[in-house]
Design a protein around this motif. Structure first.
Motif, PDB file in Angstrom:
ATOM      1  N   VAL A 133       0.863  -1.183   0.000  1.00 59.65           N
ATOM      2  CA  VAL A 133       0.000   0.000   0.000  1.00 59.65           C
ATOM      3  C   VAL A 133       0.897   1.230   0.000  1.00 59.65           C
ATOM      4  O   VAL A 133       2.032   1.190   0.481  1.00 59.65           O
ATOM      5  CB  VAL A 133      -0.951   0.043   1.219  1.00 59.65           C
ATOM      6  N   SER A 134       0.400   2.318  -0.554  1.00 63.00           N
ATOM      7  CA  SER A 134       1.138   3.578  -0.521  1.00 63.00           C
ATOM      8  C   SER A 134       0.160   4.723  -0.326  1.00 63.00           C
ATOM      9  O   SER A 134      -1.024   4.620  -0.653  1.00 63.00           O
ATOM     10  CB  SER A 134       1.934   3.786  -1.815  1.00 63.00           C
ATOM     11  N   GLY A 135       0.689   5.812   0.246  1.00 66.42           N
ATOM     12  CA  GLY A 135      -0.148   6.973   0.496  1.00 66.42           C
ATOM     13  C   GLY A 135       0.636   8.047   1.212  1.00 66.42           C
ATOM     14  O   GLY A 135       1.851   7.914   1.430  1.00 66.42           O
ATOM     15  N   PRO A 136      -0.017   9.113   1.593  1.00 63.65           N
ATOM     16  CA  PRO A 136       0.674  10.202   2.292  1.00 63.65           C
ATOM     17  C   PRO A 136       1.287   9.725   3.607  1.00 63.65           C
ATOM     18  O   PRO A 136       0.647   9.001   4.376  1.00 63.65           O
ATOM     19  CB  PRO A 136      -0.450  11.221   2.539  1.00 63.65           C
ATOM     20  N   THR A 137       2.502  10.170   3.870  1.00 63.48           N
ATOM     21  CA  THR A 137       3.191   9.783   5.102  1.00 63.48           C
ATOM     22  C   THR A 137       2.378  10.145   6.331  1.00 63.48           C
ATOM     23  O   THR A 137       2.293   9.358   7.289  1.00 63.48           O
ATOM     24  CB  THR A 137       4.566  10.460   5.156  1.00 63.48           C
ATOM     25  N   VAL A 138       1.771  11.311   6.326  1.00 65.25           N
ATOM     26  CA  VAL A 138       1.033  11.775   7.496  1.00 65.25           C
ATOM     27  C   VAL A 138      -0.110  10.839   7.844  1.00 65.25           C
ATOM     28  O   VAL A 138      -0.512  10.736   9.004  1.00 65.25           O
ATOM     29  CB  VAL A 138       0.508  13.217   7.252  1.00 65.25           C
ATOM     30  N   ARG A 139      -0.629  10.118   6.869  1.00 60.32           N
ATOM     31  CA  ARG A 139      -1.748   9.210   7.113  1.00 60.32           C
ATOM     32  C   ARG A 139      -1.262   7.794   7.452  1.00 60.32           C
ATOM     33  O   ARG A 139      -1.878   7.088   8.252  1.00 60.32           O
ATOM     34  CB  ARG A 139      -2.659   9.179   5.884  1.00 60.32           C
ATOM     35  N   LEU A 140      -0.167   7.378   6.835  1.00 64.73           N
ATOM     36  CA  LEU A 140       0.293   6.004   7.012  1.00 64.73           C
ATOM     37  C   LEU A 140       1.135   5.784   8.261  1.00 64.73           C
ATOM     38  O   LEU A 140       1.133   4.692   8.828  1.00 64.73           O
ATOM     39  CB  LEU A 140       1.103   5.553   5.785  1.00 64.73           C
ATOM     40  N   GLN A 141       1.873   6.813   8.691  1.00 62.16           N
ATOM     41  CA  GLN A 141       2.847   6.584   9.751  1.00 62.16           C
ATOM     42  C   GLN A 141       2.219   6.164  11.073  1.00 62.16           C
ATOM     43  O   GLN A 141       2.859   5.502  11.893  1.00 62.16           O
ATOM     44  CB  GLN A 141       3.699   7.835   9.954  1.00 62.16           C
ATOM     45  N   GLU A 142       0.956   6.497  11.285  1.00 61.97           N
ATOM     46  CA  GLU A 142       0.270   6.093  12.514  1.00 61.97           C
ATOM     47  C   GLU A 142      -0.301   4.678  12.427  1.00 61.97           C
ATOM     48  O   GLU A 142      -0.799   4.148  13.421  1.00 61.97           O
ATOM     49  CB  GLU A 142      -0.874   7.069  12.807  1.00 61.97           C
ATOM     50  N   GLN A 143      -0.237   4.073  11.244  1.00 64.45           N
ATOM     51  CA  GLN A 143      -0.881   2.770  11.053  1.00 64.45           C
ATOM     52  C   GLN A 143       0.097   1.670  10.674  1.00 64.45           C
ATOM     53  O   GLN A 143      -0.324   0.579  10.277  1.00 64.45           O
ATOM     54  CB  GLN A 143      -1.925   2.864   9.926  1.00 64.45           C
ATOM     55  N   ILE A 144       1.387   1.926  10.791  1.00 65.39           N
ATOM     56  CA  ILE A 144       2.377   0.985  10.271  1.00 65.39           C
ATOM     57  C   ILE A 144       2.212  -0.433  10.828  1.00 65.39           C
ATOM     58  O   ILE A 144       2.156  -1.396  10.052  1.00 65.39           O
ATOM     59  CB  ILE A 144       3.803   1.518  10.497  1.00 65.39           C
ATOM     60  N   PRO A 145       2.114  -0.650  12.137  1.00 67.37           N
ATOM     61  CA  PRO A 145       1.987  -2.032  12.629  1.00 67.37           C
ATOM     62  C   PRO A 145       0.736  -2.744  12.107  1.00 67.37           C
ATOM     63  O   PRO A 145       0.803  -3.902  11.695  1.00 67.37           O
ATOM     64  CB  PRO A 145       1.935  -1.855  14.155  1.00 67.37           C
ATOM     65  N   GLN A 146      -0.401  -2.032  12.129  1.00 66.30           N
ATOM     66  CA  GLN A 146      -1.652  -2.651  11.670  1.00 66.30           C
ATOM     67  C   GLN A 146      -1.601  -2.974  10.185  1.00 66.30           C
ATOM     68  O   GLN A 146      -2.002  -4.064   9.760  1.00 66.30           O
ATOM     69  CB  GLN A 146      -2.843  -1.734  11.945  1.00 66.30           C
ATOM     70  N   LEU A 147      -1.129  -2.027   9.376  1.00 68.43           N
ATOM     71  CA  LEU A 147      -1.053  -2.251   7.937  1.00 68.43           C
ATOM     72  C   LEU A 147      -0.046  -3.338   7.599  1.00 68.43           C
ATOM     73  O   LEU A 147      -0.249  -4.121   6.673  1.00 68.43           O
ATOM     74  CB  LEU A 147      -0.686  -0.949   7.222  1.00 68.43           C
ATOM     75  N   GLY A 148       1.059  -3.375   8.352  1.00 73.44           N
ATOM     76  CA  GLY A 148       2.054  -4.418   8.120  1.00 73.44           C
ATOM     77  C   GLY A 148       1.477  -5.804   8.332  1.00 73.44           C
ATOM     78  O   GLY A 148       1.683  -6.716   7.526  1.00 73.44           O
ATOM     79  N   ARG A 149       0.726  -5.977   9.427  1.00 69.41           N
ATOM     80  CA  ARG A 149       0.103  -7.275   9.699  1.00 69.41           C
ATOM     81  C   ARG A 149      -0.953  -7.615   8.648  1.00 69.41           C
ATOM     82  O   ARG A 149      -1.069  -8.767   8.219  1.00 69.41           O
ATOM     83  CB  ARG A 149      -0.521  -7.267  11.095  1.00 69.41           C
ATOM     84  N   LEU A 150      -1.733  -6.610   8.247  1.00 71.71           N
ATOM     85  CA  LEU A 150      -2.749  -6.825   7.221  1.00 71.71           C
ATOM     86  C   LEU A 150      -2.111  -7.315   5.923  1.00 71.71           C
ATOM     87  O   LEU A 150      -2.566  -8.295   5.315  1.00 71.71           O
ATOM     88  CB  LEU A 150      -3.514  -5.519   6.966  1.00 71.71           C
ATOM     89  N   LEU A 151      -1.032  -6.658   5.489  1.00 69.47           N
ATOM     90  CA  LEU A 151      -0.380  -7.035   4.237  1.00 69.47           C
ATOM     91  C   LEU A 151       0.263  -8.415   4.340  1.00 69.47           C
ATOM     92  O   LEU A 151       0.217  -9.195   3.379  1.00 69.47           O
ATOM     93  CB  LEU A 151       0.667  -5.990   3.860  1.00 69.47           C
ATOM     94  N   ALA A 152       0.856  -8.722   5.496  1.00 72.31           N
ATOM     95  CA  ALA A 152       1.458 -10.044   5.666  1.00 72.31           C
ATOM     96  C   ALA A 152       0.390 -11.137   5.556  1.00 72.31           C
ATOM     97  O   ALA A 152       0.595 -12.168   4.905  1.00 72.31           O
ATOM     98  CB  ALA A 152       2.179 -10.124   7.002  1.00 72.31           C
ATOM     99  N   ASP A 153      -0.763 -10.905   6.172  1.00 72.33           N
ATOM    100  CA  ASP A 153      -1.856 -11.887   6.119  1.00 72.33           C
ATOM    101  C   ASP A 153      -2.404 -12.035   4.707  1.00 72.33           C
ATOM    102  O   ASP A 153      -2.628 -13.152   4.226  1.00 72.33           O
ATOM    103  CB  ASP A 153      -2.982 -11.482   7.070  1.00 72.33           C
ATOM    104  N   GLU A 154      -2.627 -10.915   4.041  1.00 73.27           N
ATOM    105  CA  GLU A 154      -3.201 -10.960   2.696  1.00 73.27           C
ATOM    106  C   GLU A 154      -2.191 -11.480   1.677  1.00 73.27           C
ATOM    107  O   GLU A 154      -2.555 -12.133   0.696  1.00 73.27           O
ATOM    108  CB  GLU A 154      -3.712  -9.573   2.289  1.00 73.27           C
ATOM    109  N   GLY A 155      -0.899 -11.183   1.889  1.00 76.16           N
ATOM    110  CA  GLY A 155       0.131 -11.748   1.018  1.00 76.16           C
ATOM    111  C   GLY A 155       0.169 -13.261   1.122  1.00 76.16           C
ATOM    112  O   GLY A 155       0.328 -13.973   0.123  1.00 76.16           O
ATOM    113  N   ALA A 156       0.003 -13.775   2.345  1.00 81.05           N
ATOM    114  CA  ALA A 156      -0.051 -15.222   2.543  1.00 81.05           C
ATOM    115  C   ALA A 156      -1.304 -15.822   1.902  1.00 81.05           C
ATOM    116  O   ALA A 156      -1.273 -16.932   1.347  1.00 81.05           O
ATOM    117  CB  ALA A 156      -0.020 -15.540   4.034  1.00 81.05           C
TER     118      ALA A 156
END
Length: 263
Positions: free
Chosen positions: A224-247
């Motif tokens: 996923v990509s987007g504005p830093t100001v929006r993504l930086q607060e969600q890094i752990p949650q988004l990381g887990r989401l992407l790992a699960d969906e990648g699997a």
């Protein structure tokens, strides 16, 4: 041509089985060579089959994953997609990945993309647009340097792309040096996803996770990509989401082969 017409084998004759195969092959041929989905009625008319006969054959082909029925008609099935993935993989992999990309998009609202290695760069093959007005650009068919993209870091960390040699181009103050990149790739492997903050362009951030192919090696990265100001607060949650969906995407690519006993 209809069932029972002169010159056709009866259902109980020795040639009936061969005739069914010939008819099914003709339906597959029409679907695969069409540039759009074909309906049951169109296929029945094109082959001269009774609609009921065409419908029965199409249902059998759908059960065996040779064809797939969509809202617009029949298209090539998953077995064709998986076979094509061994030879000209990316359009078919992108097609199989569509439900996963849509799922990530629904969960986070950001731009979602799938990238693969090409000439030691990242090449984007599929994307779902962000639901926000302020969003990342369209990355499809764009090549991005490995060292400053989250998708590239994943491909590099898991061996799909070699670590770039020599001095790396510094695009922003946050762009990694080669030494920094090498250290970071170990962290990517350990946690299962990568992060890129302001490294390609100031104000732009991304996260990505690996996608394994038929043989278990990483062939793509889901990000996923987007504005830093929006993504930086969600890094752990988004990381887990992407790992699960990648699997999950990896399981879609691998499951039919495993069912057939393919390593």
């Amino acid at each position: 041509m209809t069932a029972g017409a002169p010159g056709l084998a009866s259902p109980t004759s020795p040639g009936a089985g061969t005739q069914a195969v010939d008819r099914a092959a003709r339906l597959i041929d029409l679907v695969i060579h069409s540039d759009r989905p074909l309906t049951t009625s169109e296929l029945a008319e094109a082959t001269g089959l009774a609609r009921s006969t065409a419908s029965r054959l199409l249902s059998a082909l759908e059960r065996t994953e040779l064809l797939e029925r969509t809202v617009d008609g029949y298209v090539g099935g998953q077995l064709f997609a998986l076979y094509a993935a061994l030879h000209d993989p990316w359009p078919q992999v992108a097609r199989l990945a569509e439900p996963v990309l849509q799922s990530v998009s629904a969960a986070c609202g950001e731009t979602v993309h799938l990238g693969v290695a090409r000439s030691d760069n990242v090449f984007y093959i599929a994307q779902v647009e962000s639901t926000y007005l302020l969003r990342a650009r369209d990355w499809n068919e764009v090549e991005v340097p490995v060292h400053c993209s989250s998708l590239g870091k994943v491909l590099c960390a898991f061996g799909a792309i070699k670590v770039p040699p020599g001095r790396l181009e510094k695009l922003t103050e946050e762009t990694r040096t080669r030494e920094q990149l090498v250290r970071e790739l170990g962290e990517v492997r350990a946690r299962g996803y990568s992060v890129s903050c302001d490294e390609l362009e100031v104000g732009l951030s991304g996260l990505a996770a690996p996608v394994a192919g038929l043989e278990g090696s990483v062939i793509a990265s889901l990000g996923v990509s987007g504005p830093t100001v929006r993504l930086q607060e969600q890094i752990p949650q988004l990381g887990r989401l992407l790992a699960d969906e990648g699997a999950r995407l990896a399981s879609l690519l691998q499951a039919p082969a495993q069912a057939r006993g393919v390593a």
